[in-house]
Design a protein around this motif. Structure first.
Motif, mmCIF file in Angstrom:
data_model
loop_
_atom_site.group_PDB
_atom_site.id
_atom_site.type_symbol
_atom_site.label_atom_id
_atom_site.label_comp_id
_atom_site.label_asym_id
_atom_site.label_seq_id
_atom_site.Cartn_x
_atom_site.Cartn_y
_atom_site.Cartn_z
ATOM 1 N N TYR A 18 0.871 -1.179 0.000
ATOM 2 C CA TYR A 18 0.000 0.000 0.000
ATOM 3 C C TYR A 18 0.901 1.219 0.000
ATOM 4 C CZ TYR A 18 -3.732 3.216 1.327
ATOM 5 O OH TYR A 18 -4.638 4.251 1.348
ATOM 6 N N GLY A 19 0.735 2.074 -0.981
ATOM 7 C CA GLY A 19 1.589 3.257 -1.077
ATOM 8 C C GLY A 19 3.048 2.838 -1.199
ATOM 9 N N GLN A 250 0.244 4.197 7.565
ATOM 10 C CA GLN A 250 0.244 4.853 6.243
ATOM 11 C C GLN A 250 -1.161 5.310 5.847
ATOM 12 O OE1 GLN A 250 0.847 1.582 6.877
ATOM 13 N NE2 GLN A 250 1.348 0.436 5.039
ATOM 14 N N LEU A 251 -2.187 4.900 6.586
ATOM 15 C CA LEU A 251 -3.539 5.364 6.286
ATOM 16 C C LEU A 251 -3.852 6.702 6.962
ATOM 17 C CD1 LEU A 251 -5.496 1.980 6.581
ATOM 18 C CD2 LEU A 251 -4.691 3.117 4.525
ATOM 19 N N PRO A 374 -7.749 0.924 -3.729
ATOM 20 C CA PRO A 374 -6.987 -0.074 -2.976
ATOM 21 C C PRO A 374 -7.879 -1.045 -2.201
ATOM 22 C CG PRO A 374 -6.809 2.123 -1.979
ATOM 23 C CD PRO A 374 -7.471 2.302 -3.304
ATOM 24 N N PHE A 375 -9.129 -0.633 -1.929
ATOM 25 C CA PHE A 375 -9.965 -1.520 -1.122
ATOM 26 C C PHE A 375 -10.878 -2.414 -1.958
ATOM 27 C CE2 PHE A 375 -8.674 1.918 1.666
ATOM 28 C CZ PHE A 375 -8.079 1.183 2.668
#
Ligand code: BGC
Length: 694
Positions: A18-19, A250-251, A374-375
């Motif tokens: 993620y990222g 990171q969220l 992403p989800f």
């Protein structure tokens, strides 16, 4: 420990691509990772979702796990024992996949049946959710895996969850959602608690000083740590307000519990003391649960053993809602059985979001619900590899069993005319991050059931729903079985109940309203103003006040009792293939009150009943509160006297002085459900007030 070392424990990453964040080599993909400290032999924390098994995360890890039935299915068993077994099972699998923390223990009260995560939770009553949720936690931690309970607190709906502001007065909260957490903590001793996305009374749940430092840590003396939900930390000073660890950093906009916290600790004694307490809490739970003694070890999963537990929970959690003329259990003599809809030819439905579990080989049917983002992988509508159609065929070899997909009501009705018996599989998919707008069955399924019922009086409906639905056709069908999301062996479980190999014994842990007009908030909070998106962020500064003082502590059946409203099916309700007599209610008072009653199986089959005792009146007026319950297996003709302890908190009200039992007469009733109260008993209680040590 140095402050540097302490702060290492206080923030973690989302452990999947993620990222720009790299998941360190050897760390299993899952929800989170917090590095350990080699110098001090402190183990890393490897975290996975959740209450229904080791989550699938869109197949990213390339493996499967045992999918337990949904939370409401588990709640329908009313069995702490089964919760403990389920918890131990999923913790064993987590351990074998390299995890030592399960983000389980979802026990938010179902305040709104449209809430997208209703399927993950256990029900609408604080005693029931607290006892069952606590038992699951105890089962998980018995396998040296830390469990949390979540989401602390008051988060009944999903759309726009990051900017909901739940407004509720302290007494109402203490007597409802908080009571569920308080009981679950006492029963299960969870190593950690996850705070929620929303605000409560104006303060973010993860930076809520009165709730975290006040209620949880001071009043209840909670010794474990508070971890944030993923993407719910707004500032470093959440540390002072009671949050101990930032998850999935990171969220968030920044790693608030990284360098900024270390700098604060190096300069400011308040932060230094806090950082010391925060890291001590994490270490305490690591050693209390023994994850250092028995570290996770990669091993193969015993899917056969898992399937047996999943099927037992599914079977004991299915609720028989209607059974006109005893059409169920199905006669082995039916020659032509028509099965319609619900992808019953392929498998059984599961709920989506972070909690979703899939077995080996992944889902048999996977319908994307979001094209991108992403989800998207965890938002698919997925079916487990357990076909009810195949299970029915295996159980009725003498019959001709045919299938129609149920896309057109007219086609289904024509096919139904030619069958001896029709079984319609109706589904309501639910997901984290989304609510359902109403209580209908989506994609025209209500019309299909109505058309089939008109064409054939022997119509049996099997529901696989996340939560309550309205069933406008309810009066026209012969039988209704609520199978919820029945997990890894749901198809076999459904067939076993339909054919009577298993006698249904589930009881509803939520009220099925007749319509949304009966709910405290007939309009879904924020439905018009918010665009659905998984994370539920709004515009900067956006807030949505939701008034929970409307029902206050009277959640679910208590609201219906207060309004004198008749639901479609009440809390506690469920039929059996045998019959029961419930009698002889007696209640004792004093410091440790208890209730006793007799349950008798008056029918011809083995069965289980769930004795339920409700408080119906206090000196302050009429009320309706579940005060005790017990699930009992009975042979035909067998009777058993059952005693249940009554927690004084469910008799009391929260006042400015703490819990208070008003002196006077308390009346209780024995129930077949919250709406079917059979026998009464009363007891005198003397006035009593108590509070937590200050
Ligand atoms: C959910 C939590 C979950 C976490 C980690 C969040 O979206 O609200 O329940 O444990 O993600 O996956």
């Amino acid at each position: 420990m140095t402050n540097d070392e302490r702060v290492t424990l206080l923030n973690g990453i989302l452990a999947m691509p993620y990222g720009d964040t790299k998941v360190p080599e050897g760390v299993p993909f899952g929800a989170g990772y917090i590095p350990g400290i080699a110098r001090l032999n402190i183990p890393a924390l490897t975290e996975t979702d959740a209450s229904l098994g080791v989550s699938y995360i869109g197949g990213m890890r390339g493996d499967g796990a045992t999918a337990l039935p949904s939370g409401l299915a588990m709640g329908s068993t009313w069995s702490p024992q089964l919760m403990r077994e389920g918890g131990a099972l999923i913790a064993g699998e987590a351990h074998a996949k390299g995890f030592n923390v399960l983000l389980a223990g979802g026990i938010n009260l179902v305040r709104d049946p449209r809430g997208g995560r209703a399927f993950e939770y256990l029900g609408e009553d604080p005693l029931h959710s607290g006892l069952l949720g606590g038992a699951a936690v105890a089962g998980i931690q018995s396998r040296n895996v830390i469990s949390k309970i979540k989401h602390f607190v008051l988060t009944p709906t999903e759309i726009g969850r990051q900017f909901h502001n739940g407004i509720i007065n302290e007494g109402a909260l203490r007597m409802s959602d908080l009571l569920a957490f308080e009981i679950a903590i006492e029963e299960g001793q969870p190593g950690s608690i996850m705070c929620a996305y929303n605000k409560v009374n104006g303060a973010q749940a993860c930076g809520n000083d009165p709730l975290l430092n006040g209620v949880l840590k001071k009043d209840w003396g909670y010794k474990g740590w508070v971890m944030s939900d993923w993407g719910s930390v707004r500032a470093t000073d959440f540390a002072l307000k009671g949050l101990d660890q930032q998850s999935g950093s990171q969220l968030d906009a920044a790693v608030h519990f990284g360098k900024p916290l270390l700098d604060a600790a190096n300069q400011d004694k308040r932060y230094r003391d806090k950082v010391s307490d925060m890291s001590r809490r994490i270490l305490r739970s690591i050693y209390a649960v023994g994850i250092d003694q028995n570290p996770p070890r990669k091993a193969p999963i015993d899917f056969t053993a898992g399937a047996a537990v999943a099927q037992e929970i599914a079977e004991k959690g299915m609720v028989l809602l209607k059974n006109q003329n005893n059409v169920l259990p199905l006669a082995a003599s039916a020659k032509k059985i028509l099965v319609i809809g619900g992808y019953a030819d392929a498998g059984v439905l599961s709920g989506a979001g972070s909690s979703q579990v899939q077995g080996e080989g992944g889902p048999v049917v996977s319908l994307p619900t979001m094209a991108e983002g992403p989800f998207a992988p965890i938002m698919a509508q997925n079916y487990h590899r357990s076909s009810p159609l195949q299970a029915i065929r295996a159980r009725a070899p003498q019959a001709e069993v045919t299938f129609r997909d149920g896309r057109y009501p007219a086609e289904a009705a024509i096919a139904a005319k030619n069958a001896d018996l029709v079984i319609v599989f109706a589904t309501q998919w639910m997901s984290e991050g989304l609510d359902v707008p109403d209580l209908s069955l989506p994609t025209g399924q209500d019309e299909v059931v109505a058309a089939v019922a008109k064409a054939n009086p022997n119509t049996v409906v099997v529901l696989q729903t996340g939560g309550p639905v309205a069933m406008p056709w309810q009066g026209d069908v012969a039988a209704i079985l609520e199978a919820w999301y029945p997990g890894a062996r749901g198809g076999e479980g459904i067939a076993a109940v339909l054919f009577g190999d298993v006698n249904p014994s589930g009881r509803l842990p939520v009220t099925f309203p007749a319509s949304v007009a009966q709910l405290p908030r007939p309009g879904l909070p924020g439905a018009e103003t918010i665009e659905p998106n998984f994370q539920g962020y709004g515009k900067p500064g956006q807030t949505l006040d939701i008034d929970y003082n409307i029902e206050g502590a009277d959640v679910g059946y208590r609201w219906f009792a207060r309004k004198g409203a008749k639901p479609l099916y009440p809390f506690g309700y469920g039929l059996s293939y045998t019959s029961f007599e419930r009698s002889g209610l007696a209640v004792t008072g004093g410091k440790t009150p208890s209730a006793s009653f007799t349950l008798r199986n008056t029918g011809a089959r083995d069965g289980a009943d769930i004795g339920q005792v409700y408080l119906v009146e206090t000196p302050l007026g009429k009320t309706r509160r579940l005060v005790g319950f017990s699930r009992i297996d009975l042979k035909p003709g067998e009777a058993r006297r059952v005693e249940v302890a009554i927690d004084p908190r469910v008799l009391a009200d929260w006042t400015s002085k703490g819990w208070k039992i008003a002196g006077g007469t308390y009346r209780f009733a024995l129930g077949a459900s919250a709406d079917d109260l059979i026998e009464e008993a009363q007891v005198q209680l003397t006035e009593r007030t108590w509070n937590y040590a200050k």
